[in-house]
Design an enzyme around this catalytic site. Structure first.
Site, PDB file in Angstrom:
ATOM      1  N   THR A  69       0.819  -1.212   0.000  1.00 47.99           N
ATOM      2  CA  THR A  69       0.000   0.000   0.000  1.00 47.99           C
ATOM      3  C   THR A  69       0.853   1.262   0.000  1.00 47.99           C
ATOM      4  OG1 THR A  69      -1.756  -1.155   1.145  1.00 47.99           O
ATOM      5  CG2 THR A  69      -1.804   1.224   1.305  1.00 47.99           C
ATOM      6  N   TYR A 120      -7.763   0.336  -3.804  1.00 52.21           N
ATOM      7  CA  TYR A 120      -6.665   0.821  -4.641  1.00 52.21           C
ATOM      8  C   TYR A 120      -5.816  -0.337  -5.185  1.00 52.21           C
ATOM      9  CZ  TYR A 120      -4.602  -0.352  -0.235  1.00 52.21           C
ATOM     10  OH  TYR A 120      -4.234  -1.055   0.883  1.00 52.21           O
ATOM     11  N   SER A 134       1.880  -7.814  -0.608  1.00 48.11           N
ATOM     12  CA  SER A 134       2.726  -8.717   0.184  1.00 48.11           C
ATOM     13  C   SER A 134       2.128 -10.111   0.332  1.00 48.11           C
ATOM     14  CB  SER A 134       3.051  -8.115   1.544  1.00 48.11           C
ATOM     15  OG  SER A 134       1.914  -8.046   2.350  1.00 48.11           O
ATOM     16  N   THR A 164       1.545  -4.461   4.208  1.00 47.97           N
ATOM     17  CA  THR A 164       1.393  -4.752   5.640  1.00 47.97           C
ATOM     18  C   THR A 164       0.865  -6.162   5.918  1.00 47.97           C
ATOM     19  OG1 THR A 164      -0.804  -3.773   5.643  1.00 47.97           O
ATOM     20  CG2 THR A 164       1.026  -2.340   6.279  1.00 47.97           C
ATOM     21  N   ASP A 165       0.225  -6.772   4.908  1.00 45.16           N
ATOM     22  CA  ASP A 165      -0.464  -8.043   5.187  1.00 45.16           C
ATOM     23  C   ASP A 165       0.482  -9.145   5.671  1.00 45.16           C
ATOM     24  OD1 ASP A 165      -2.719  -6.736   4.409  1.00 45.16           O
ATOM     25  OD2 ASP A 165      -2.997  -7.812   2.531  1.00 45.16           O
ATOM     26  N   LYS A 213       0.166  -7.662  12.876  1.00 49.24           N
ATOM     27  CA  LYS A 213      -0.942  -6.854  12.350  1.00 49.24           C
ATOM     28  C   LYS A 213      -2.231  -7.274  13.047  1.00 49.24           C
ATOM     29  CE  LYS A 213      -2.996  -5.156   8.093  1.00 49.24           C
ATOM     30  NZ  LYS A 213      -3.064  -5.165   6.632  1.00 49.24           N
ATOM     31  N   GLU A 239       3.754 -29.451  26.967  1.00 52.43           N
ATOM     32  CA  GLU A 239       3.296 -30.441  27.952  1.00 52.43           C
ATOM     33  C   GLU A 239       3.976 -31.794  27.721  1.00 52.43           C
ATOM     34  OE1 GLU A 239       1.507 -29.250  30.280  1.00 52.43           O
ATOM     35  OE2 GLU A 239       0.993 -27.350  29.306  1.00 52.43           O
TER      36      GLU A 239
HETATM   37  N1  DGL Z   1      -2.291  -6.173  -0.488  1.00 52.63           N
HETATM   38  C1  DGL Z   1      -1.759  -5.705   0.682  1.00 52.63           C
HETATM   39  C2  DGL Z   1      -0.271  -5.919   0.849  1.00 52.63           C
HETATM   40  O1  DGL Z   1       0.531  -5.523   0.022  1.00 52.63           O
HETATM   41  C3  DGL Z   1      -2.060  -4.280   0.900  1.00 52.63           C
HETATM   42  C4  DGL Z   1      -2.091  -4.028   2.328  1.00 52.63           C
HETATM   43  C5  DGL Z   1      -1.030  -3.054   2.792  1.00 52.63           C
HETATM   44  O2  DGL Z   1       0.063  -2.933   2.253  1.00 52.63           O
HETATM   45  O3  DGL Z   1      -1.382  -2.379   3.729  1.00 52.63           O
HETATM   46  O4  DGL Z   1       0.096  -6.459   1.867  1.00 52.63           O
END
Ligand code: DGL
Length: 351
Positions: free
Chosen positions: A36, A50, A83, A116-117, A189, A308
């Site tokens: 993103t 987007y 990602s 971020t994913d 996340k 355990e």
């Molecule tokens: N498709 C997601 C990625 O590239 C977009 C989410 C992000 O980057 O926040 O992980």
């Protein structure tokens, strides 16, 4: 317009940065992978629909001219993708490039831009295989570059400031978004769309950025970077490790399918403290008989999966506090060293 509405906050924080000449400034390399932070949309109010990985690193650096005050910054495009499409071969390429760059006296720190994913998976992988004490900072954003109040520019500015700071040395790979600094080992996340999505519920952040200053409060004590025994310099692939999610009425056939598809390890996203149904348990025990290493993690989101006596009997590994996606990263690297569950358990207790 790129990054509109965000540069005023950068202007405010730059006031604390002294006027240094080019030679005084640290050299920071930005390795870009997409996400993103490189996202773009026709509409400034579009924060979810987007295209991610649309802008290249040169465009992104140009949109934040304030970076020049912090460091001699140069960019390199590794890939430009969401990602969710980062795979093992990209992880290896990125890690090797970082190790080559950090071995040079001309590079003082690295910033990786990332979606971020799966950011935490890349961050934890690098945390285990980067062979340097120099700062490595992974950064993303939750809003695309074209959005009102895009968070990418200031996140990137913060990332370069952290990568330029002496205090960031030997803290393992760091993650920054939303003015916070997290350790790759602990951060995850937690929200699908909010800008404060990266948290570490139990261990906390290691630092923050306020008033343009990088401040550290904690440091991760689990082994990382120069103390890690994992080395990818001679690897061109990683062992296959799959993740299986536990749920009511689940069955063993996904275990059988993973084994038949060549899995060398399976991480179980167990319920609660790593619990599994009797039928899933049968599948997991049979997988062990075929030489597959089972690692029990949890789908809960925080907490330790305790080890355990029954786990020793079943020859299962438990993931400590690593969530399933990070347990998969460590299990892949562990399997490059050994298939012995006891030894692998030691890694999960140490890293
Ligand atoms: N498709 C997601 C990625 O590239 C977009 C989410 C992000 O980057 O926040 O992980």
């Amino acid at each position: 317009m790129l990054f509109s509405g965000s540069l005023s906050s950068v202007n405010a924080s730059k006031m604390t940065v002294k006027n240094l000449t080019k030679n005084d400034l640290p050299n920071v390399k930005i390795l870009a992978t997409g996400g993103t932070i490189a996202g773009s949309s026709q509409s400034s109010t579009d924060t979810t629909g987007y295209e991610s990985g649309a802008l290249d690193i040169k465009t992104i650096i140009k949109a934040v001219p304030e970076l020049k005050k912090l460091a001699n910054v140069s960019g390199e495009q590794i890939v430009n993708i969401g990602s969710q499409n980062i795979n093992n071969s990209i992880l290896l390429k990125l890690a090797k490039r970082i190790n080559t760059l950090l071995a040079s006296k001309d590079v003082d720190g690295i910033v990786v831009t990332h979606g971020t994913d799966t950011l935490e998976e890349t961050a934890y992988f690098l945390n285990l295989v980067v062979k340097s004490q120099k700062p490595v900072v992974i950064v993303g954003s939750m809003r695309p570059a074209t959005a009102i109040s895009a968070d990418g520019p200031l996140n990137l500015y913060n990332a370069v400031e952290i990568a330029s700071s002496k205090e960031a040395k030997d803290k393992g790979v760091l993650v920054t978004l939303n003015d916070r600094i997290g350790a790759a080992r602990y951060i995850t996340k937690t929200n699908t769309t909010a800008t404060d999505t990266f948290k570490s519920a139990e261990q906390g952040y290691v630092g923050e950025i306020a008033g343009g200053k990088v401040v550290f409060y904690n440091e991760p004590i689990r082994k990382h970077t120069t103390k890690s025994i994992f080395n990818v310099s001679k690897l061109d692939k990683l062992p296959q490790v799959d993740i299986l999610y536990t749920y009511q009425n689940d069955n063993r056939y996904l275990y059988d399918a993973a084994v038949n598809a060549g899995a060398k390890g399976i991480v179980v996203a167990g319920s609660g403290n790593g619990s599994m149904s009797d039928t899933a348990l049968e599948g997991a025990k049979d997988a062990v008989k075929k030489g597959v290493v089972i690692t029990k993690s949890s789908r809960v989101g925080s907490g330790i999966v305790t080890h355990e006596a029954s786990d020793d009997k079943d020859k299962f590994v438990t993931s400590d506090s690593l969530n399933p996606q990070k347990a998969r990263i460590l299990l892949m690297l562990a399997l490059t060293k050994t298939k012995n569950p006891k030894k692998i358990q030691d890694y999960f207790d140490e890293y």
